[in-house]
Design a protein around this motif. Structure first.
Motif, short mmCIF file in Angstrom:
data_model
loop_
_atom_site.label_atom_id
_atom_site.label_comp_id
_atom_site.label_asym_id
_atom_site.label_seq_id
_atom_site.Cartn_x
_atom_site.Cartn_y
_atom_site.Cartn_z
N LEU A 1 5.27 1.84 -21.89
CA LEU A 1 4.07 2.57 -21.45
C LEU A 1 3.95 2.33 -19.95
O LEU A 1 3.60 1.24 -19.49
N LYS A 2 4.29 3.37 -19.19
CA LYS A 2 4.26 3.26 -17.74
C LYS A 2 2.96 3.84 -17.21
O LYS A 2 2.34 4.69 -17.85
N TYR A 3 2.58 3.38 -16.04
CA TYR A 3 1.35 3.88 -15.44
C TYR A 3 1.45 3.71 -13.94
O TYR A 3 2.30 2.98 -13.43
N ARG A 4 0.58 4.38 -13.25
CA ARG A 4 0.54 4.25 -11.80
C ARG A 4 -0.88 3.89 -11.39
O ARG A 4 -1.83 4.21 -12.09
N GLU A 5 -1.00 3.21 -10.26
CA GLU A 5 -2.32 2.80 -9.77
C GLU A 5 -2.52 3.33 -8.35
O GLU A 5 -1.60 3.33 -7.55
N SER A 6 -3.74 3.79 -8.08
CA SER A 6 -4.17 4.07 -6.70
C SER A 6 -5.08 2.93 -6.30
O SER A 6 -6.11 2.71 -6.95
N VAL A 7 -4.71 2.20 -5.28
CA VAL A 7 -5.45 0.99 -4.93
C VAL A 7 -6.12 1.15 -3.56
O VAL A 7 -5.44 1.34 -2.55
N ALA A 8 -7.45 1.10 -3.55
CA ALA A 8 -8.20 1.07 -2.30
C ALA A 8 -8.41 -0.39 -1.91
O ALA A 8 -8.57 -1.25 -2.78
N GLU A 9 -8.41 -0.66 -0.63
CA GLU A 9 -8.47 -2.05 -0.17
C GLU A 9 -9.87 -2.41 0.27
O GLU A 9 -10.41 -1.83 1.22
N PHE B 1 -4.13 9.10 -7.83
CA PHE B 1 -2.89 9.34 -8.58
C PHE B 1 -2.73 8.13 -9.49
O PHE B 1 -2.33 7.06 -9.06
N GLY B 2 -3.08 8.32 -10.76
CA GLY B 2 -3.08 7.20 -11.69
C GLY B 2 -4.42 6.47 -11.63
O GLY B 2 -5.40 6.95 -11.06
N LYS B 3 -4.43 5.30 -12.21
CA LYS B 3 -5.66 4.51 -12.33
C LYS B 3 -6.21 4.13 -10.96
O LYS B 3 -5.50 3.53 -10.15
N GLN B 4 -7.48 4.48 -10.71
CA GLN B 4 -8.09 4.14 -9.40
C GLN B 4 -8.70 2.75 -9.45
O GLN B 4 -9.59 2.48 -10.26
N LEU B 5 -8.22 1.88 -8.57
CA LEU B 5 -8.71 0.51 -8.47
C LEU B 5 -9.19 0.23 -7.06
O LEU B 5 -8.81 0.91 -6.12
#
Lengths: 338, 338
Positions: free
Chosen positions: B304-312, B330-334
């Motif tokens: 199960l692959k996924y992508r994360e968008s990470v704001a700093e 693009f993908g899970k927003q963190l």
């Protein structure tokens, strides 16, 4: 063999259906083959689903062939029989179509069923103890799943299906709210059928106005909704559904002719975690015995009341059918042939 | 005690949410009472449901209070503990909100949970092995009920939920069709997530055009549909649903801001006997253990692959959230806080 008369589908409607889509024909009744019976129809059932079959488009059933007799449920008596299980005079229910007689092979499952008219009138097998009744029962019991104390609403409440939704719901301990067209139908629904309230949708110009009326009639919101109509009524009820409400989608008369009527605020489906399910009762034959058992008992004991609109003679069927689509009938629409 | 920073809800949006609805505040962290722990947040989860809570109106949850830190899921580590079950350094997941630290009473059921980061990255507990993953699992398994050989579609396919719908559906032997915004997301969905097809909705001006593209990608029609978006996409998919199709209604981003987007042809629900069901995964806690078991196994084994968008940094949370509502992630927003 007797001479038969039939109403044929002459042309498919573009927009509203009209009298010119139908044609009366006179034909010979074919001689019976071994195993067949000849049924003389006493009553023909008219139902909204027939409108969908007049179209060529994708519907849940194959379209009605052009030039063939309109399909439809019938009750009658066996006139001649070459089948050992059936005797002349037997009361039967089947799908004989818009004609005076039909030739049936009763060994085809579902084609013909003997019925008992000692406590239940023959015509009821086209209504409360027939397809409309089982339709009501299935949507109510299997989709709306009403619990005592909940509020159940039903549109076209005075009709063959609506009346068979509300009375069993009432028997299950629910508050029952009908929606119908006109003060006369609403009075009947409350005073004769025993619903707790009935809303006349006709004075309401839009869903917002109707929604306010529903709030008055259902102050605790709606838990189960049986939809026969669609359009503005569905939009109004959607705004009054409680969390985890269930909607049985049985008919959308409003959309059959002309343009589809949108669901304007689908957000209610999400925010209130609603379940909405379309169904066709003929695909759930496993439910029929239980449903007919309950419905037959209620009718025989007078606890399930219904009204019939009876048109006289086969030639009156098209006009009666068009009236049904416009909501001009009052209760189950039949055509009396004998 | 360390100094805390928080993002507060300053005002409720009228129409689109904007940066001026939020406010950064700096406050002292209160001293711990017996039984409490102080959690230092490593990641904050941003999710579409938060937009609904910003409104005063009726939604499925109580509105977010004005002047309080925005509600949200968080993962982090225990910084201080006055609870025997938790030690400093423990990796934990909870609902800490948009702030650097939270004080939690772990004896409140559901408030704080220790997690194992030996095979699963900490941030995944906010995504594929957290609320979005269980949301995907519940809608897919319990509402769409996919059978091998059927076609399953999902909108927002590259997102945290969508990716966790499609890959388990593929593992169940289904043809899986994604719908996403942009060629880059679609390429990722097919090439990295292994969907059979993915449709970019952006070039399509209306539901009719999108519907034609869906027909090409799902030539046998769609049996199960997981809806994250609503609006035009829902209308297009509705026209391609097979008889007895199931639709899990999880999100309607299109309608959160401004005007609701209607379902233009509700007739499909009836003619194809569809079931459409809205749900919120937090109301189905009984499903979490089974779901997290399957999802954790799939993530740990790389299936199960996924992508994360990470704001700093915390200050970046409002802008990242507004971008999420516009589909810019693009993908899970963190939001990464440590």
């Amino acid at each position: 063999m007797p001479r038969n008369q039939q109403i044929l589908l002459k042309s498919r409607p573009s927009g509203d259906a009209g009298l010119d889509n139908f044609e009366l024909a006179s034909v010979d009744t074919p001689a019976l083959e071994d195993g067949q019976v000849l049924v003389r129809h006493h009553y023909l059932s008219l139902d909204p689903y027939m409108r969908g079959r007049m179209d060529e488009g994708k519907s849940y059933a194959a379209p009605q062939p052009l030039g063939a007799p309109m399909i439809g449920g019938t009750v009658g008596e066996v006139a001649e029989s070459r089948n050992a299980r059936f005797q002349p005079g037997d009361a039967v229910v089947g799908m004989g179509g818009w004609q005076l007689y039909s030739v049936v092979d009763p060994d085809v499952p579902g084609a013909l069923r003997k019925v008992d008219t000692s406590h239940i009138p023959l015509s009821a097998y086209l209504g409360a103890v027939g397809m409309p009744g089982v339709t009501a029962w299935y949507g109510l019991v299997r989709i709306c799943e009403p619990r005592p104390g909940e509020t159940v609403a039903v549109s076209a409440a005075s009709g063959a299906v609506g009346s068979a939704v509300g009375q069993p719901a009432k028997a299950r301990g629910c508050r029952v709210v009908g929606i119908a067209g006109g003060a006369e139908k609403c009075a009947y629904v409350v005073e004769e059928l025993g619903f707790d309230a009935c809303i006349d949708y006709k004075p309401h110009a839009d869903a917002r106005s109707l929604s306010r009326a529903i709030k008055e009639a259902a102050p605790k919101g709606i838990d189960g909704y049986f939809e026969n109509v669609g359009g503005m009524v569905l939009n109004a009820v959607l705004s009054r559904m409680n969390a985890f409400g269930r909607i049985a989608l049985c008919g959308m008369i409003a959309g059959y002719d002309g343009q589809p009527v949108p669901i304007t605020e689908p957000r209610h489906l999400l925010t209130n975690r609603l379940k909405l399910q379309g169904f066709i009762v003929s695909e759930h034959m496993e439910a029929w015995p239980e449903a007919l058992g309950e419905l037959g008992g209620l009718v025989a004991s007078g606890r399930l009341k219904y009204r019939e609109s009876v048109a006289e003679g086969l030639a009156a069927a098209p006009e009666a059918f068009l009236g049904l689509l416009k909501g001009r009938n009052f209760g189950k629409q039949l055509v009396k042939l004998v």
